[in-house]
Design a protein around this motif. Structure first.
Motif, PDB file in Angstrom:
ATOM      1  N   UNK A  34     -14.195  26.147  27.571  1.00 37.76           N
ATOM      2  CA  UNK A  34     -13.760  25.196  28.032  1.00 37.76           C
ATOM      3  C   UNK A  34     -12.121  24.282  27.895  1.00 37.76           C
ATOM      4  N   UNK A  35     -12.932  24.003  26.590  1.00 39.70           N
ATOM      5  CA  UNK A  35     -11.524  23.302  25.385  1.00 39.70           C
ATOM      6  C   UNK A  35     -10.769  24.537  25.772  1.00 39.70           C
ATOM      7  N   UNK A  36     -10.819  25.474  25.244  1.00 36.07           N
ATOM      8  CA  UNK A  36      -9.570  26.201  24.390  1.00 36.07           C
ATOM      9  C   UNK A  36      -8.809  26.866  25.553  1.00 36.07           C
ATOM     10  N   UNK A  37     -10.011  27.097  26.737  1.00 35.40           N
ATOM     11  CA  UNK A  37      -8.748  27.530  27.776  1.00 35.40           C
ATOM     12  C   UNK A  37      -8.179  27.583  28.954  1.00 35.40           C
ATOM     13  N   UNK A  38      -8.726  25.398  28.376  1.00 39.98           N
ATOM     14  CA  UNK A  38      -7.028  24.501  29.235  1.00 39.98           C
ATOM     15  C   UNK A  38      -7.274  24.852  30.929  1.00 39.98           C
ATOM     16  N   UNK A  39      -8.009  25.291  31.415  1.00 39.99           N
ATOM     17  CA  UNK A  39      -8.095  25.443  32.991  1.00 39.99           C
ATOM     18  C   UNK A  39      -8.555  24.507  33.870  1.00 39.99           C
ATOM     19  N   UNK A  40      -9.102  23.693  33.112  1.00 43.54           N
ATOM     20  CA  UNK A  40      -9.943  22.633  34.378  1.00 43.54           C
ATOM     21  C   UNK A  40      -8.426  21.365  34.910  1.00 43.54           C
ATOM     22  N   UNK A  41      -8.733  21.179  35.799  1.00 45.46           N
ATOM     23  CA  UNK A  41      -7.557  20.349  36.607  1.00 45.46           C
ATOM     24  C   UNK A  41      -8.006  18.690  37.117  1.00 45.46           C
ATOM     25  N   UNK A  42      -9.384  18.890  37.190  1.00 47.32           N
ATOM     26  CA  UNK A  42      -9.738  17.299  37.115  1.00 47.32           C
ATOM     27  C   UNK A  42     -11.366  16.834  35.763  1.00 47.32           C
ATOM     28  N   UNK A  43     -11.182  17.793  35.535  1.00 41.84           N
ATOM     29  CA  UNK A  43     -12.308  17.214  34.709  1.00 41.84           C
ATOM     30  C   UNK A  43     -11.308  17.816  33.279  1.00 41.84           C
ATOM     31  N   UNK A  44     -12.385  16.565  31.382  1.00 44.89           N
ATOM     32  CA  UNK A  44     -11.609  16.810  30.934  1.00 44.89           C
ATOM     33  C   UNK A  44     -13.320  16.830  29.637  1.00 44.89           C
ATOM     34  N   UNK A  45     -13.263  18.192  29.497  1.00 47.38           N
ATOM     35  CA  UNK A  45     -14.613  17.997  29.093  1.00 47.38           C
ATOM     36  C   UNK A  45     -14.348  17.569  26.710  1.00 47.38           C
ATOM     37  N   UNK A  46     -15.281  16.822  26.693  1.00 44.42           N
ATOM     38  CA  UNK A  46     -15.228  16.454  25.430  1.00 44.42           C
ATOM     39  C   UNK A  46     -16.498  17.295  24.475  1.00 44.42           C
ATOM     40  N   UNK A  47     -15.965  16.412  22.895  1.00 46.64           N
ATOM     41  CA  UNK A  47     -17.082  17.590  22.281  1.00 46.64           C
ATOM     42  C   UNK A  47     -18.342  16.458  22.656  1.00 46.64           C
ATOM     43  N   UNK A  48     -18.838  15.889  22.761  1.00 51.03           N
ATOM     44  CA  UNK A  48     -19.931  15.395  23.411  1.00 51.03           C
ATOM     45  C   UNK A  48     -21.156  16.583  23.339  1.00 51.03           C
TER      46      UNK A  48
END
Length: 217
Positions: free
Chosen positions: A194-208
């Motif tokens: 999800x982080x590397x794909x950079x396809x999320x528009x309204x969500x930022x996936x953190x390292x947690x």
């Protein structure tokens, strides 16, 4: 589930910062995203559909509900949730493939973390017990006979033993913790995707991430 406060990325777009487990629960539990399962390898992709027999076989083999169907009727699912579900569906075979994807989705939908049997210690207990007017006692079995001298006479007496076992068996604990570790590895892969794909528009996936091997302190 309470979502964290929004953050603003470099492009100036406001996004929700979520750890991967929270993102999964948001996608599957709140947004009701469905897991798209690829067809079996021995079935041609063209014209393929999940028939009732296939779904029932999968449920029986996996012991859980299988999500299917490409479209949801009468409801809206956030596009980011669909991206999360698609990422989960892409789990490689080395991490459990379809079986693990279903497990990750079902746990997220239920808001659960795999039970790694915290605080459980194997105990040596009788295999069987019986209760009478004197209380509960361990069941014994005859394991042999011995000749003993009693009051000047030789007598044959039975040698009794109490069969014991470990409960829970150490292998049960090991298996539960192996299952947790497999789930953790799958979440780590989903997070990276999800982080590397950079396809999320309204969500930022953190390292947690959930605790890695929480039984090790």
């Amino acid at each position: 589930m309470t979502l964290p406060r929004p953050i603003i990325n470099r492009s100036g777009r406001t996004k929700r910062a979520l750890g991967v487990q929270t993102a999964l629960e948001w996608a599957f539990r709140i947004e009701k995203a469905e897991l798209e399962l690829p067809p079996p390898k021995d079935v041609p992709e063209e014209g393929f559909g999940f028939g009732l027999e296939y779904v029932l076989l999968q449920r029986a083999a996996l012991g859980c509900k299988v999500d299917g169907g490409q479209h949801k009727m009468g409801s809206y699912t956030h596009p980011d949730a669909e991206v999360v579900a698609a990422t989960v569906a892409g789990l490689p075979d080395s991490l459990g493939g379809i079986r693990m994807a279903i497990r990750v989705a079902e746990l997220a939908r239920a808001g659960l973390t795999p039970d790694w049997m915290p605080g459980v210690v194997p105990r040596c207990v009788p295999v069987e017990t019986k209760r009478n007017q004197h209380g509960e006692r361990a069941t014994t079995v005859v394991v042999g006979t011995e000749r003993v001298l009693t009051r000047g006479k030789w007598r044959t007496v039975e040698v009794l033993a109490c069969p014991v076992t470990w409960r829970p068996h150490p292998e049960q604990i090991t298996s539960a913790r192996r299952g947790y570790d497999d789930w953790w590895q799958a979440l780590d892969w989903v997070r990276d995707g999800l982080v590397e794909g950079e396809m999320l528009r309204d969500v930022e996936v953190t390292g947690a991430m959930p605790k890695m091997q929480p039984w090790r302190r």
